[in-house]
Write an enzyme that holds these catalytic residues in place. Structure first.
Site, short mmCIF file in Angstrom:
data_model
loop_
_atom_site.label_atom_id
_atom_site.label_comp_id
_atom_site.label_asym_id
_atom_site.label_seq_id
_atom_site.Cartn_x
_atom_site.Cartn_y
_atom_site.Cartn_z
N GLU A 51 -28.11 5.75 14.99
CA GLU A 51 -29.06 6.84 16.03
C GLU A 51 -28.77 6.84 17.43
OE1 GLU A 51 -33.24 6.40 16.45
OE2 GLU A 51 -33.14 4.36 15.75
N GLY A 64 1.47 -10.92 16.35
CA GLY A 64 2.07 -9.94 16.01
C GLY A 64 2.61 -9.83 14.72
N HIS A 85 -34.16 7.50 11.99
CA HIS A 85 -34.70 6.40 12.71
C HIS A 85 -35.62 5.48 11.77
CE1 HIS A 85 -36.89 4.06 16.09
NE2 HIS A 85 -37.93 4.26 15.25
N SER A 102 0.98 -1.16 0.04
CA SER A 102 -0.05 -0.15 0.02
C SER A 102 0.76 1.21 0.06
CB SER A 102 -0.90 -0.08 1.11
OG SER A 102 -1.66 -1.10 1.11
N GLY A 103 1.68 1.24 0.87
CA GLY A 103 2.72 2.79 0.99
C GLY A 103 3.70 2.77 -0.15
N TYR A 116 -3.54 -3.19 -9.45
CA TYR A 116 -2.25 -2.37 -9.00
C TYR A 116 -1.22 -2.40 -9.90
CZ TYR A 116 -3.94 -1.49 -4.20
OH TYR A 116 -4.56 -0.86 -3.13
N TYR A 174 -5.72 -8.25 16.65
CA TYR A 174 -6.66 -8.32 15.47
C TYR A 174 -6.92 -9.62 14.92
CZ TYR A 174 -6.10 -3.06 15.50
OH TYR A 174 -6.25 -1.81 15.72
N LYS A 206 -9.43 -11.15 3.85
CA LYS A 206 -9.87 -11.41 5.22
C LYS A 206 -11.14 -10.77 5.39
CE LYS A 206 -10.30 -8.21 7.83
NZ LYS A 206 -9.13 -7.45 8.56
N GLU A 251 9.54 -5.76 -6.26
CA GLU A 251 8.63 -6.50 -5.44
C GLU A 251 8.82 -8.00 -5.49
OE1 GLU A 251 5.93 -5.85 -2.88
OE2 GLU A 251 6.32 -8.09 -2.98
N CYS A 263 -6.17 -7.42 4.60
CA CYS A 263 -7.20 -6.66 4.69
C CYS A 263 -8.41 -7.27 3.93
CB CYS A 263 -7.34 -5.18 4.82
SG CYS A 263 -5.50 -4.42 5.24
N GLU A 276 -10.39 -11.77 14.58
CA GLU A 276 -11.05 -12.03 12.98
C GLU A 276 -11.02 -13.22 12.66
OE1 GLU A 276 -9.95 -7.38 12.03
OE2 GLU A 276 -8.89 -8.78 10.83
N THR A 318 0.76 -6.84 1.83
CA THR A 318 -0.21 -7.43 2.64
C THR A 318 -1.65 -7.14 2.69
OG1 THR A 318 1.83 -7.48 4.24
CG2 THR A 318 -0.36 -7.68 5.26
N CYS A 319 -2.07 -6.06 2.61
CA CYS A 319 -3.48 -5.65 2.51
C CYS A 319 -4.05 -5.98 1.41
CB CYS A 319 -3.44 -4.05 2.46
SG CYS A 319 -5.34 -3.64 2.56
P1 NDP Z 1 -1.42 -7.46 17.42
O1 NDP Z 1 -0.50 -6.89 17.77
O2 NDP Z 1 -3.00 -7.02 17.07
O3 NDP Z 1 -1.60 -8.71 18.61
C1 NDP Z 1 -0.95 -9.62 18.97
C2 NDP Z 1 -1.13 -10.53 20.04
O4 NDP Z 1 -0.45 -11.70 20.14
C3 NDP Z 1 -1.52 -9.93 21.32
O5 NDP Z 1 -2.49 -10.46 22.01
C4 NDP Z 1 -0.24 -10.24 22.05
O6 NDP Z 1 -0.20 -10.13 23.36
C5 NDP Z 1 0.20 -11.61 21.52
N1 NDP Z 1 1.47 -11.99 21.50
C6 NDP Z 1 2.66 -11.26 21.17
N2 NDP Z 1 3.67 -11.83 21.47
C7 NDP Z 1 3.28 -13.14 21.73
C8 NDP Z 1 3.92 -14.50 22.17
N3 NDP Z 1 5.37 -14.42 21.85
N4 NDP Z 1 3.23 -15.39 22.72
C9 NDP Z 1 2.00 -15.37 22.79
N5 NDP Z 1 1.28 -14.31 22.43
C10 NDP Z 1 1.78 -13.27 22.00
O7 NDP Z 1 -0.86 -8.56 16.24
P2 NDP Z 1 -1.80 -9.13 15.01
O8 NDP Z 1 -0.74 -10.26 14.70
O9 NDP Z 1 -3.33 -9.63 15.47
O10 NDP Z 1 -1.74 -8.05 13.88
C11 NDP Z 1 -0.65 -7.34 13.48
C12 NDP Z 1 -1.06 -6.06 13.30
O11 NDP Z 1 -1.60 -5.96 12.11
C13 NDP Z 1 -1.88 -5.52 14.05
O12 NDP Z 1 -1.36 -4.77 15.09
C14 NDP Z 1 -2.68 -4.21 13.20
O13 NDP Z 1 -2.02 -3.18 13.21
C15 NDP Z 1 -2.71 -4.95 11.71
N6 NDP Z 1 -4.07 -5.66 11.60
C16 NDP Z 1 -4.83 -4.74 11.62
C17 NDP Z 1 -6.37 -5.20 11.05
C18 NDP Z 1 -7.40 -4.07 11.09
O14 NDP Z 1 -7.28 -2.88 10.98
N7 NDP Z 1 -8.74 -4.72 11.29
C19 NDP Z 1 -6.45 -6.55 11.03
C20 NDP Z 1 -5.30 -7.41 11.04
C21 NDP Z 1 -4.28 -7.02 11.37
P3 NDP Z 1 -0.14 -8.96 24.35
O15 NDP Z 1 -1.29 -8.17 24.37
O16 NDP Z 1 0.05 -9.88 25.82
O17 NDP Z 1 1.05 -8.20 23.89
#
Ligand code: NDP
Length: 448
Positions: free
Chosen positions: A442, A263, A437, A15-16, A99, A178, A51, A35, A48, A182, A42-43
């Protein structure tokens, strides 16, 4: 500029990177982009877009479950994962093509291969070709972080989940962010048995706790099994192809797939940053200034690789601002305040601004207005689920500090509500607005 092969060489066509390349080219720059995977990033390819299509596909189950209440008889209804998967992937192919066309129509040269930085103005392509550019933009995004436990190679990440040969009857999702929420929602709606394994008892940390609690309550009511304070010790693959997951303390679960969603890390491996004297931050991201410039004057970075806000619309804005700054004679920075976001769980939740606890920490006393209601749509449904909207305002000025909601279509409503917060409106502006309504939105002008 003619001393270089290109004015801009972008690494990564997500995207960027695509936005930056297109705008730079429109400003008259000679642009190339490398690329190594697929144009779209990714998106579009594995995030996104596909998904959201899976969310739409899975939501049919809910509608069909009570179609008879509304007079519809649907004989022999069944679900076929391969059909949904292939439809989604064919649309991803279509978008990838669009794209590519956008880049081509702006005369951006695309190298479908990996590029490594060899100096402040040069890259080497996987084919061995050396290319020079006045500026280099790093837009390589992020990649799923896989924890380190024996048998992790049997698990999948969100990269693979879109291509599963079969729908898992039993799915374990690791993480409470996230992606975890999801996909737990998607496969639960499609009829899979879903277990979420989370290392603490907090999920979706950045969202308002009351809204998240409502989501948890609803998700458990829909049959998702949450194992809090739990972590995988090891995963073994049985002769039947199923996975035996050891959660410690004699707690073993047999599932068909384990989806890791813990993450995403900035993608910088093998990028050659050391050849331009760029050092990574402690969290592995590329440090940049407010104009997206790295410590090397000719190299910039935007999007997830800088780990500021890992959201597509933010990466797009950063890419656009970079191109305007460097090639459009219009230096621009990004305002990172009040960015709305949503989790496409089922039901979805969304938020903008401060959560209640953050507002209390920051301002001390705040006023909180809520509406806890049963959406009309749910009257037909077997689930007696309730929506919850919250507005957090400054105690004296009543200026809106945060808006949070869970319920059908909340991301759609949030996009518009976020404008009010961004514009610095007060709760009075909502009170002064006549309700539309009957709608769910609302509730926002009827908050008590
Ligand atoms: P997130 O950062 O949202 O969540 C990561 C989760 O994994 C947290 O619950 C975290 O726990 C846990 N975690 C991290 N490290 C470990 C580990 N070593 N062992 C066990 N659990 C762990 O990451 P996602 O992978 O879900 O998504 C990545 C990014 O992508 C998001 O931050 C978001 O910015 C983007 N995204 C956005 C979406 C949207 O806009 N709808 C949809 C999907 C992705 P803790 O909280 O304890 O750290």
């Amino acid at each position: 500029m003619a001393d270089y092969d290109f004015d801009l060489f972008t690494i990564g066509a997500g995207s960027g990177g695509v936005r930056a390349s297109r705008i730079a080219a429109a400003h008259g720059a000679r642009v190339a982009v490398a690329e190594e995977h697929r144009v779209g990033g990714t998106c579009v390819i594995r995030g996104c877009v596909p998904k959201k299509m899976l969310v739409y596909g899975s939501m049919f189950a809910e509608e069909l479950s009570h179609a008879d209440t509304l007079g519809w008889t649907i004989e022999g209804k069944s679900f076929d994962w391969a059909t949904l998967r292939d439809f989604v992937n064919s649309d991803v192919d279509r978008l990838e093509g669009l794209y590519g066309k956008t880049l081509a129509s702006h005369e951006v040269t695309v190298f479908a291969e990996r590029a490594t930085i060899t100096g402040p103005h040069s890259v080497r392509l996987a084919s061995g070709k050396e290319v020079t550019a006045k500026y280099i933009l790093i837009a390589t995004g992020a990649w799923p972080a896989m924890p380190d436990f024996p048998g992790v190679e049997h698990c999948i990440s969100s990269n693979e989940v879109f291509h599963l040969g079969q729908q898992p009857k039993c799915l374990m999702v690791v993480g409470g962010g996230y992606i975890a929420m999801e996909f737990a929602g998607i496969f639960n709606a499609l009829g899979s048995e879903v277990t979420v394994v989370n290392r603490t008892d907090r999920i979706l940390r950045s969202y308002d706790e009351q809204i998240v609690d409502r989501m948890l309550h609803i998700a458990m009511g829909r049959g998702i099994d949450f194992r809090m304070h739990s972590q995988i010790k090891r995963v073994d693959k049985g002769d039947d192809g199923r996975l035996l997951v050891d959660l410690g303390e004699t707690n073993t679960v047999k599932v068909d797939q384990v989806l890791i969603a813990t993450g995403r890390n900035p993608k910088t491996d093998g990028l050659g940053l050391e050849n331009a004297g760029i050092e990574l931050a402690a969290n592995g991201s590329i440090p940049v200034d407010e104009y997206n410039r790295t410590s090397c004057d000719s190299i910039y970075a935007v999007g997830d690789v800088t780990d500021r806000v890992q959201l597509t619309p933010v990466a797009i804005r950063e890419g656009h601002a970079f191109a305007d700054t460097v090639f459009g004679n219009n230096p621009r920075t990004i305002d990172y305040s009040a960015i709305p976001s949503a989790v496409f769980s089922q039901p979805p939740l969304a938020g903008v601004g401060m959560t209640e606890s953050k507002a209390r920490q920051t301002y001390g006393d705040v006023k909180v207005y809520t509406s806890d209601f049963r959406p009309m749509k749910n009257i037909f449904s077997p689930h007696a689920e309730r929506g919850l909207y919250k507005m957090i305002v400054d105690q004296t000025s009543e200026k809106i500090l945060g808006i949070h909601m869970i319920g059908p279509e909340s991301p759609e409503i949030m996009q518009v509500a976020a404008v009010a917060l961004k514009a610095g409106l007060t709760k009075q502006a909502f009170d002064d607005t006549v309700a539309l309504h009957p709608s769910m939105a609302e509730e926002l002008v009827l908050l008590k």
